[in-house]
Design an enzyme around this catalytic site. Structure first.
Site, PDB file in Angstrom:
ATOM      1  N   HIS A  95      22.516  47.017  52.192  1.00  0.00           N
ATOM      2  CA  HIS A  95      22.989  46.090  51.159  1.00  0.00           C
ATOM      3  C   HIS A  95      22.224  46.225  49.844  1.00  0.00           C
ATOM      4  CE1 HIS A  95      25.285  44.496  54.392  1.00  0.00           C
ATOM      5  NE2 HIS A  95      25.546  43.325  53.865  1.00  0.00           N
ATOM      6  N   ASN A 208      21.801  35.759  51.717  1.00  0.00           N
ATOM      7  CA  ASN A 208      23.062  35.020  51.706  1.00  0.00           C
ATOM      8  C   ASN A 208      22.972  33.788  50.809  1.00  0.00           C
ATOM      9  OD1 ASN A 208      25.713  34.872  52.614  1.00  0.00           O
ATOM     10  ND2 ASN A 208      25.095  35.195  54.740  1.00  0.00           N
ATOM     11  N   ARG A 297      33.198  19.577   8.313  1.00  0.00           N
ATOM     12  CA  ARG A 297      33.512  18.196   8.688  1.00  0.00           C
ATOM     13  C   ARG A 297      33.550  17.993  10.205  1.00  0.00           C
ATOM     14  NH1 ARG A 297      39.356  16.061   7.760  1.00  0.00           N
ATOM     15  NH2 ARG A 297      39.414  17.961   6.519  1.00  0.00           N
ATOM     16  N   GLU A 428      36.222  39.559  53.363  1.00  0.00           N
ATOM     17  CA  GLU A 428      35.830  38.814  52.167  1.00  0.00           C
ATOM     18  C   GLU A 428      36.918  39.026  51.113  1.00  0.00           C
ATOM     19  OE1 GLU A 428      31.863  40.239  51.424  1.00  0.00           O
ATOM     20  OE2 GLU A 428      31.225  39.693  53.443  1.00  0.00           O
TER      21      GLU A 428
END
Length: 524
Positions: A95, A208, A297, A428
């Site tokens: 990972h 995670n 303004r 996922e």
């Protein structure tokens, strides 16, 4: 994309993790000021208790995600006991797959602190020694090398957090406290930290979470709160220098529309413009203008709306800071349950919202700057504020620089959170893109600080060109601060980029705000 100096609140020198939710100021203090991290003893006791729960599951014949199974779409495989330590190492190594430029040190430190905070809740089942080693890396100033690309903002900021976990294992590369890049094993050894041999569930617990996107949200909230005060100051300087009226900022007018941020911005502008001889010079019947342009303004309406959006984002950040984000989690009553709390949508949305309001505040600032440069709208100032128009170009190209930044900020305001892309073999299949939303917001916040700096610089020059009329004490203090730093003086053309950088430094280091508040008292 350096961070701003705090002026609104002091940052702690010591942050206790585990006694309750961290604050935005805690995150900034550790990320930018290297505040010391202290682990709460009661939290450590809970960490030990829930680790026992995970150990009890290790021999359970029933599969438990992340303890005795694979991950993501591979969660159907049961992993035998003898392979489970390898499972955790493999998770981190595979990972840690980021790519691209290094992420800033403050971002990595923020995400590390937030992971420590979740680990200290006891909801992740991690070992105490793993938590202590992770916190020890922070205190030693060891910053893992994390890359720009790799997170989809779902199942947490997986790649960035994995690069940090890899360093905890003594692998990969880090920067030490001096900024030198080196192997993680060498940095850990120099700091007296033993590399961690991950056990069941620990790999998941380390990666995670929404810590990267949340850390960047906290840093952005801190910076935007400061910049929105500067936006009120720069607006007041422009209204004054363009011979506008402060009557429209009266409290009773803004009470008719009870938007809280709007009232605060209007109050700031009134304070900054108070006792201005330039303003008093056109309180006469000869002044035929009834209303100023919207960019003058309506400044409180835009900056005020931005303030309220920041407040909403801060509420979301507060909820996330109070969260224990992991999957699975160990519940207080000892169950180990899968969940979807790692999905970054709530954080991603507000990161996108903030990019929208930052772009709009910058866009209005650029329009005020442009009015100073146009003889048809500047009410008596020379073209482009040039000393000898035609020979000199004055601030013509400074406005181009603003316009280029604003144009990019408008592109950065396109939301990342609507751009889900499926991953992990469709397990996922909807992701938040919160990391991407956070990365573009950082660029947008930096852009806003530069746009405001050009407005402050241009307004200061315009105010100087109103001499012999004097500005308000507060705006005059900004003009003086710029002059003392070698910026904002009228005169023949000179190398302008260094002056813009000076103005930018005075915006981000708090000098502009402090100069004003010496005369106004604290601004909201």
């Amino acid at each position: 994309m350096g961070g701003m100096t705090a002026t609104s609140a002091a940052l702690p020198e010591r942050v206790v993790v585990g006694a309750g939710p961290l604050t935005v100021e805690d995150v900034v203090a550790v990320a930018r000021r290297d505040a010391r991290v202290v682990l709460d003893e009661a939290a450590l006791a809970e960490v030990r208790r829930t680790r026992d729960v995970v150990r009890a599951l290790a021999d359970d014949p029933q599969p438990h995600y992340g303890v005795s199974t694979g991950f993501g779409a591979l969660a159907t495989r049961h992993i035998p006991v003898e392979l489970r330590h390898r499972l955790q190492r493999s998770l981190i190594r595979s990972h840690a797959a980021g790519s691209g430029p290094e992420v800033e040190r403050e971002v990595v430190r923020a995400l590390m602190l937030l992971r420590v905070a979740t680990l200290a809740t006891g909801r992740t089942g991690i070992r105490e020694e793993t938590l202590r080693a992770y916190a020890g890396m922070l205190d030693a100033g060891i910053t893992p090398v994390v890359h720009e690309y790799g997170s989809l903002g779902c199942s947490g900021d997986l790649a960035p957090l994995s690069h940090c976990a890899l360093a905890l294992m003594g692998e990969g590369e880090v920067r030490d406290a001096s900024g030198a890049r080196m192997p993680a094993a060498d940095a850990l050894a120099a700091a007296g930290i033993v590399p961690v041999e991950l056990e069941e569930k620990e790999g998941l617990a380390l990666v995670n979470g929404t810590d990267g996107m949340l850390g960047m949200l906290c840093l952005a909230l801190h910076d935007l709160r400061e910049l929105l005060v500067v936006a009120d100051v720069s607006a007041a300087m422009s209204v004054e220098g363009l011979l506008g009226t402060d009557d429209v900022f009266a409290a009773d007018l803004h009470a008719l529309r009870p938007q809280p941020g709007q009232a605060m911005s209007a109050s700031n502008i009134r304070k900054v413009m108070a006792h201005s001889p330039i303003r008093d010079s056109h309180r006469t019947e000869e002044c035929t203008r009834v209303q100023d342009a919207y960019s003058l303004r309506c400044a409180p309406q835009v900056a005020g709306g931005a303030r309220d959006t920041v407040d909403h984002a801060a509420r979301v950040a507060g909820w996330e800071l109070a969260s224990a984000v992991d999957n699975p989690v160990v519940t207080p009553d000892g169950r180990v349950e899968s969940n979807g709390n790692f999905h970054g949508a709530p954080v991603a949305y507000v990161l996108d919202f903030l990019a929208i309001v930052a772009a709009d505040v910058a866009s209005m600032s650029e329009r005020r700057t442009d009015r100073f440069l146009d003889v048809a709208r500047s009410h008596g100032l020379p073209p482009f504020l040039a000393d000898d128009p035609g020979v000199d170009s004055g601030h013509m190209i400074a406005q181009y620089t603003q316009a280029a930044i604003v144009s990019e900020m408008k592109r950065l305001a396109a939301p990342a959170s609507v751009d889900s892309i499926p991953s992990s073999a469709m397990q996922e299949d909807h992701v938040s893109m919160g990391w991407s939303a956070a990365r573009k917001l950082r660029r947008s916040v930096d852009g806003l600080s530069r746009v405001l700096a050009v407005e402050v610089l241009t307004a200061a020059r315009g105010i100087r060109l109103r001499a012999p009329l004097e500005p308000a004490p507060a705006t005059g203090a900004v003009v003086s601060a710029l002059a003392a730093a070698g910026a904002g003086e009228p005169g023949p053309d000179r190398f302008l980029a260094p002056e813009i950088e000076v103005a930018h430094r005075l915006v981000v280091d708090g000098t502009v705000r402090r100069a004003v508040e010496e005369h106004t008292g604290p601004l909201a």
